[in-house]
Design an enzyme around this catalytic site. Structure first.
Site, PDB file in Angstrom:
ATOM      1  N   SER A 134       0.848  -1.213   0.000  1.00  0.00           N
ATOM      2  CA  SER A 134       0.000   0.000   0.000  1.00  0.00           C
ATOM      3  C   SER A 134       0.873   1.249   0.000  1.00  0.00           C
ATOM      4  CB  SER A 134      -0.890   0.008   1.248  1.00  0.00           C
ATOM      5  OG  SER A 134      -1.722  -1.114   1.246  1.00  0.00           O
ATOM      6  N   GLU A 246      -6.890   1.517 -14.389  1.00  0.00           N
ATOM      7  CA  GLU A 246      -6.787   0.187 -13.766  1.00  0.00           C
ATOM      8  C   GLU A 246      -8.042  -0.116 -12.949  1.00  0.00           C
ATOM      9  OE1 GLU A 246      -3.385  -0.135 -11.202  1.00  0.00           O
ATOM     10  OE2 GLU A 246      -3.925  -2.151 -10.544  1.00  0.00           O
ATOM     11  N   GLY A 367      -4.446  -3.415  -6.763  1.00  0.00           N
ATOM     12  CA  GLY A 367      -4.655  -2.069  -7.310  1.00  0.00           C
ATOM     13  C   GLY A 367      -5.108  -1.075  -6.255  1.00  0.00           C
ATOM     14  N   GLY A 368      -4.733  -1.330  -5.007  1.00  0.00           N
ATOM     15  CA  GLY A 368      -5.159  -0.450  -3.906  1.00  0.00           C
ATOM     16  C   GLY A 368      -6.242  -1.134  -3.095  1.00  0.00           C
ATOM     17  N   THR A 369      -5.985  -1.334  -1.811  1.00  0.00           N
ATOM     18  CA  THR A 369      -6.956  -2.067  -0.971  1.00  0.00           C
ATOM     19  C   THR A 369      -8.194  -1.203  -0.693  1.00  0.00           C
ATOM     20  OG1 THR A 369      -6.006  -1.231   1.088  1.00  0.00           O
ATOM     21  CG2 THR A 369      -5.066  -3.276   0.218  1.00  0.00           C
ATOM     22  N   GLU A 371      -9.255  -0.343   2.101  1.00  0.00           N
ATOM     23  CA  GLU A 371      -8.949   0.633   3.159  1.00  0.00           C
ATOM     24  C   GLU A 371      -8.243   1.856   2.563  1.00  0.00           C
ATOM     25  OE1 GLU A 371      -8.205  -2.622   3.246  1.00  0.00           O
ATOM     26  OE2 GLU A 371      -9.497  -3.373   4.848  1.00  0.00           O
TER      27      GLU A 371
HETATM   28  C1  FAD Z   1      -3.172 -11.353  -7.448  1.00  0.00           C
HETATM   29  C2  FAD Z   1      -2.420 -10.069  -7.280  1.00  0.00           C
HETATM   30  C3  FAD Z   1      -1.952  -9.422  -8.404  1.00  0.00           C
HETATM   31  C4  FAD Z   1      -1.193  -8.246  -8.257  1.00  0.00           C
HETATM   32  N1  FAD Z   1      -0.641  -7.680  -9.384  1.00  0.00           N
HETATM   33  C5  FAD Z   1       0.261  -6.647  -9.218  1.00  0.00           C
HETATM   34  C6  FAD Z   1       0.993  -6.167 -10.363  1.00  0.00           C
HETATM   35  O1  FAD Z   1       0.822  -6.617 -11.501  1.00  0.00           O
HETATM   36  N2  FAD Z   1       1.918  -5.185 -10.149  1.00  0.00           N
HETATM   37  C7  FAD Z   1       2.143  -4.654  -8.915  1.00  0.00           C
HETATM   38  O2  FAD Z   1       3.009  -3.776  -8.800  1.00  0.00           O
HETATM   39  N3  FAD Z   1       1.457  -5.092  -7.829  1.00  0.00           N
HETATM   40  C8  FAD Z   1       0.531  -6.084  -7.941  1.00  0.00           C
HETATM   41  N4  FAD Z   1      -0.167  -6.567  -6.849  1.00  0.00           N
HETATM   42  C9  FAD Z   1       0.092  -5.977  -5.542  1.00  0.00           C
HETATM   43  C10 FAD Z   1      -1.084  -5.215  -4.965  1.00  0.00           C
HETATM   44  O3  FAD Z   1      -1.225  -3.974  -5.593  1.00  0.00           O
HETATM   45  C11 FAD Z   1      -0.836  -5.124  -3.442  1.00  0.00           C
HETATM   46  O4  FAD Z   1      -1.085  -6.433  -2.919  1.00  0.00           O
HETATM   47  C12 FAD Z   1      -1.701  -4.107  -2.769  1.00  0.00           C
HETATM   48  O5  FAD Z   1      -1.335  -2.811  -3.152  1.00  0.00           O
HETATM   49  C13 FAD Z   1      -1.620  -4.214  -1.229  1.00  0.00           C
HETATM   50  O6  FAD Z   1      -0.297  -4.301  -0.781  1.00  0.00           O
HETATM   51  P1  FAD Z   1       0.126  -5.495   0.227  1.00  0.00           P
HETATM   52  O7  FAD Z   1      -0.410  -6.763  -0.331  1.00  0.00           O
HETATM   53  O8  FAD Z   1       1.580  -5.396   0.457  1.00  0.00           O
HETATM   54  O9  FAD Z   1      -0.675  -5.207   1.558  1.00  0.00           O
HETATM   55  P2  FAD Z   1      -0.279  -4.181   2.724  1.00  0.00           P
HETATM   56  O10 FAD Z   1      -0.015  -2.842   2.156  1.00  0.00           O
HETATM   57  O11 FAD Z   1       0.760  -4.790   3.591  1.00  0.00           O
HETATM   58  O12 FAD Z   1      -1.643  -4.115   3.542  1.00  0.00           O
HETATM   59  C14 FAD Z   1      -2.023  -5.067   4.536  1.00  0.00           C
HETATM   60  C15 FAD Z   1      -3.293  -4.563   5.194  1.00  0.00           C
HETATM   61  O13 FAD Z   1      -3.025  -3.305   5.854  1.00  0.00           O
HETATM   62  C16 FAD Z   1      -3.928  -2.316   5.375  1.00  0.00           C
HETATM   63  N5  FAD Z   1      -3.266  -1.013   5.335  1.00  0.00           N
HETATM   64  C17 FAD Z   1      -2.057  -0.699   4.817  1.00  0.00           C
HETATM   65  N6  FAD Z   1      -1.814   0.600   4.929  1.00  0.00           N
HETATM   66  C18 FAD Z   1      -2.901   1.146   5.518  1.00  0.00           C
HETATM   67  C19 FAD Z   1      -3.274   2.473   5.916  1.00  0.00           C
HETATM   68  N7  FAD Z   1      -2.481   3.522   5.694  1.00  0.00           N
HETATM   69  N8  FAD Z   1      -4.481   2.651   6.516  1.00  0.00           N
HETATM   70  C20 FAD Z   1      -5.307   1.598   6.729  1.00  0.00           C
HETATM   71  N9  FAD Z   1      -5.004   0.325   6.385  1.00  0.00           N
HETATM   72  C21 FAD Z   1      -3.833   0.106   5.775  1.00  0.00           C
HETATM   73  C22 FAD Z   1      -4.321  -2.770   3.978  1.00  0.00           C
HETATM   74  O14 FAD Z   1      -5.527  -2.168   3.558  1.00  0.00           O
HETATM   75  C23 FAD Z   1      -4.417  -4.284   4.192  1.00  0.00           C
HETATM   76  O15 FAD Z   1      -5.658  -4.590   4.760  1.00  0.00           O
HETATM   77  C24 FAD Z   1      -0.965  -7.703  -6.970  1.00  0.00           C
HETATM   78  C25 FAD Z   1      -1.493  -8.335  -5.843  1.00  0.00           C
HETATM   79  C26 FAD Z   1      -2.204  -9.510  -5.986  1.00  0.00           C
HETATM   80  C27 FAD Z   1      -2.719 -10.191  -4.751  1.00  0.00           C
END
Ligand code: FAD
Length: 383
Positions: A134, A246, A367-369, A371
């Protein structure tokens, strides 16, 4: 707002739906079970020009725009294609090709886009890292200028098409010691450049036909002419400019999948007899079907509206983040109700409904959770 698209674009959308029903639907279960991206299927799609639906015509694309491409992916989902293949296709077009087209020089576009439009080269986009999700602005993959080359070192995580890509747009930290989005640069890296590889393919619960992987860059040599956009602006320009696209187009195939799923539910509810009558005659089942249809209509209008705004150059980050914050939950509710309508059979792999339950969880994360999107939307609402 006008959601009509040109006749010739409508013809493409219709052909995609037919292709999905005839060629993709029969493979859906097998590709999910084997966790396999089908190259023969991709080649067929390439022969029809599908990998280039979004790209400009001068690069061999169909130039469908945001609305037309969203509708085409929706049609593919409605036809019953597995959602993993559709995610890979969408990522190729939207987060890889489109970034090249928007930010590339004419020479870069001529070099990469025609081969990507036919599917000969598969694209990816690598922003996320093991410790930068994120908080994407905290990327650490380094790019150091040496002579006429940049040397890339670092690891990228969760990269759609990572294990199969020929070309990848990589976001790096090119100014050592810089913080946040400043000092980051995007590159187009292709297979001819030594020093990068896919170190592993991730074993996911859903979207299993879409290969997601880790990419490692070890002294990877990238010529300076492969800088994409401006040095130092990798996140601010390249990575952030594509988010509206996206969050709109990639959701199109999920929407189409919901339409397919509803069709399955209606058919099943009419056929399944309990207490001497079809379960479709029970009000409890009818209400589930109505709720599913209402969610689909709502998502459709939201996505079409933001696609129309993109095509008409109207800023829509507030709209896309609001939509993205809620549709993941709507999809999961839909998948849940579908399984409930199928009862015990809904849990079994012989019916497609259980697959959607696994596939659609990504919509709340990738693409952005949810949250993070709520945070973005809150900034607009509370400013
Ligand atoms: C199947 C799949 C395909 C993907 N494809 C790509 C791709 O092609 N290219 C690419 O670059 N990325 C890709 N991603 C990555 C995706 O964009 C990230 O998984 C996503 O941005 C979330 O990051 P993270 O998984 O590290 O979770 P984290 O950022 O570690 O988040 C964990 C939890 O904490 C919460 N959180 C984090 N920060 C905050 C905050 N400030 N306030 C409140 N809550 C928060 C989140 O909402 C989540 O619930 C892909 C992911 C998946 C699963």
């Amino acid at each position: 707002m006008d959601f009509r698209i040109a006749e010739e674009h409508l013809a493409v959308v219709e052909s995609v739906e037919k292709f999905s029903r005839n060629e993709m639907l029969p493979l859906a279960r097998e590709l999910d079970e084997k966790s396999e991206f089908s190259m023969p299927l991709w080649k067929k799609m390439g022969a029809l020009g599908y990998p280039g639906l979004l790209a400009g015509q001068k690069y061999g694309g169909s130039e469908l725009g945001a609305l037309g491409t969203t509708m085409a992916l929706e049609a593919a989902g409605r036809g019953g294609a597995d959602q993993g293949t559709l995610l890979s296709w969408a990522a190729h077009m939207v987060i890889s090709m489109l970034n090249v087209e928007h930010w590339g020089s004419e020479a870069q576009n001529q070099k990469y886009l025609p081969k990507m439009a036919t599917g000969e080269w598969i694209g990816a986009m690598a922003l996320t890292e093991p410790n930068a999700g994120s908080d994407a602005s905290s990327v650490t993959t380094s790019a150091t200028l040496r002579g006429d080359k940049y040397i890339l070192n670092g690891t990228k995580m969760f990269i759609t098409n990572g294990p199969i890509c020929d070309v990848v747009v990589v976001i790096t930290r090119s100014e050592a010691g810089s913080k946040g989005a400043n000092g980051t640069t995007a590159f187009i890296v292709d297979k001819s450049m030594p020093g990068w590889f896919s170190s592993r393919k991730l074993d996911k619960m859903g979207l299993r036909a879409s290969p997601t992987g880790e990419l490692v860059f070890e002294n990877c040599e990238v010529p300076v002419e492969n800088v994409l956009g401006q040095v130092g602006m990798g996140i601010k320009s390249v990575a952030f400019s594509g988010v509206n696209w996206e969050r709109t187009i990639l959701a199109g195939h999920f929407l189409g999948g919901m339409e397919f799923n509803l069709e399955q539910c209606i058919r099943y509810a009419k056929e399944r007899v309990q207490f001497g009558r079809p379960i479709a005659s029970f009000q409890a089942i009818q209400h589930k079907i109505v709720d599913m249809a209402a969610d689909i209509e709502a998502i459709k209008v939201l996505l079409y509206r933001q696609a129309w705004m993109i095509d008409n150059n109207i800023p829509c980050i507030k709209e896309t983040s609001l939509t993205k914050a809620i549709i993941g939950g709507m999809m999961l509710r839909n998948a849940d109700e579908a399984i409930q309508i199928f009862g015990g059979y809904g849990l079994c792999k012989e019916y497609p409904v259980e697959r959607f339950y696994r596939d659609w969880k990504l919509a709340s994360i990738g693409g952005g959770t949810n949250e993070v999107n709520r945070d973005i939307a809150a900034r607009f609402l509370l400013k």
